[in-house]
Design an enzyme around this catalytic site. Structure first.
Site, PDB file in Angstrom:
ATOM      1  CG  ASP A  88     -35.670 -32.723  -2.763  1.00 25.63           C
ATOM      2  OD1 ASP A  88     -35.940 -33.824  -2.496  1.00 25.63           O
ATOM      3  OD2 ASP A  88     -35.670 -31.882  -2.148  1.00 25.63           O
ATOM      4  CG  ASP A  90     -40.877 -34.201   0.253  1.00 21.20           C
ATOM      5  OD1 ASP A  90     -41.998 -34.052  -0.184  1.00 21.20           O
ATOM      6  OD2 ASP A  90     -40.389 -35.320   0.660  1.00 21.20           O
ATOM      7  CG  ASP A 244     -34.925 -28.792   0.817  1.00 23.48           C
ATOM      8  OD1 ASP A 244     -35.183 -28.611   1.794  1.00 23.48           O
ATOM      9  OD2 ASP A 244     -35.207 -30.021   0.102  1.00 23.48           O
TER      10      ASP A 244
END
Length: 297
Positions: A88, A90, A244
């Site tokens: 991922d 961000d 996250d």
């Protein structure tokens, strides 16, 4: 020993007494721990063990560590080093949520950030939340994207994670629910082989408030992991996925090593491996790399 428990702390912060305490917890569990092997002095250590499930060992270690800011990750010793990384972007590879930062230039950061928070914790449908947030930015000048990029920082350990895995033959892909404007730049900066994400539609130098179809969502991340594994003739056991948010959870659960990185509660609770206290270097230590092995992208 068939399993390894890896403890990781900030540089210089891993007290050998804590390591002994964790080793004692493994003994009490009946896990027959072996001799600790330091991957980086007072920062990261491997403790081999047998006769216990990885999940049990990690839970016992966290209980023994109590409130100490130390990450504990248990996994099979065989096949530790992964040959595909899907990450991922961000709040994982970069420190910020780029869409929230764009929104600041429209005076909407707090409002949009709250939607982002709820979406990343699985409280809102990802596609719906993305369309809503981007729609609120209709008419914003593209200079806001350049200004946001100028302020975007890489997560500590990101350059070493990509550089080291790439130097050891792994394929690295950035898979983001964010936008190609940023993933392309991050991929180039850090050396990712591939990047996939959403496309912001722009007309006459301004955001239209729409993203191109199809939206790159939770299922698309999982599909990317599986596709790249197949293209590289790898079993999923040889893959590493990290993120996250709730839209990362499917790929995290499917990967051989799926890591919830400083993750939202719903993700941390469901992932087999968690990094709560340290940085992305932990992903190298849990693969058995030593500090001396690290390569910077």
């Amino acid at each position: 020993m068939p399993h390894i428990l890896t403890l990781v702390a900030a540089p210089g912060a891993l007290d050998p007494a804590l390591v002994s305490r964790v080793r004692g917890a493994l003994e009490a569990l009946g896990a027959a721990p072996g001799t600790p092997d330091w991957l980086a002095e007072r920062e990261a250590v491997d403790i081999p063990f047998a006769d216990a499930a990885a999940e049990q060992a990690a839970a016992a270690a966290r209980a023994a560590l109590a409130d100490a800011p130390v990450d504990a990750i248990a996994m099979p010793a065989e096949g530790r080093r992964k040959r595909l990384l899907v990450a991922d972007m961000d709040s994982t590879i970069v420190t910020s949520e780029t869409l929230d930062e764009i929104a600041a230039y429209a005076g909407l950061k707090e409002r949009i950030a709250e939607i982002t928070r709820r979406s990343m914790n699985g409280e809102l449908d990802f596609r719906q939340a993305l369309v809503e947030r981007v729609g609120m930015l209709a008419g914003l000048d593209v200079s806001a994207l350049e200004a946001t990029w100028a302020q975007t920082a890489m997560m500590p350990g990101a350059a070493e994670l990509v550089g080291t895995m790439r130097a050891n033959g792994a394929t690295c892909c950035l898979a983001s629910g964010g936008f190609t404007f940023f993933t392309g730049r991050v991929a180039e900066k850090l050396g990712f082989h591939h990047h996939v994400s959403n496309v912001l539609l722009i007309e006459d130098g301004r955001l239209t408030g729409k993203v191109a179809e199809p939206v790159f969502d939770r299922n698309a991340k999982l599909t990317t992991l599986k596709r790249l594994a197949t293209e590289n003739s790898l079993p999923l056991a040889a893959t590493l996925a990290v993120g996250d948010g709730a839209n990362d959870l499917d790929m995290i659960q499917a990967a051989g090593l799926g890591v919830a990185y400083r993750a939202k509660p719903v993700v941390a609770a469901a992932a087999r491996a968690r990094v709560d206290h340290t940085d992305l270097l932990a992903l190298l230590y849990m693969q058995g790399y030593r500090r001396a092995d690290f390569v910077t992208a």
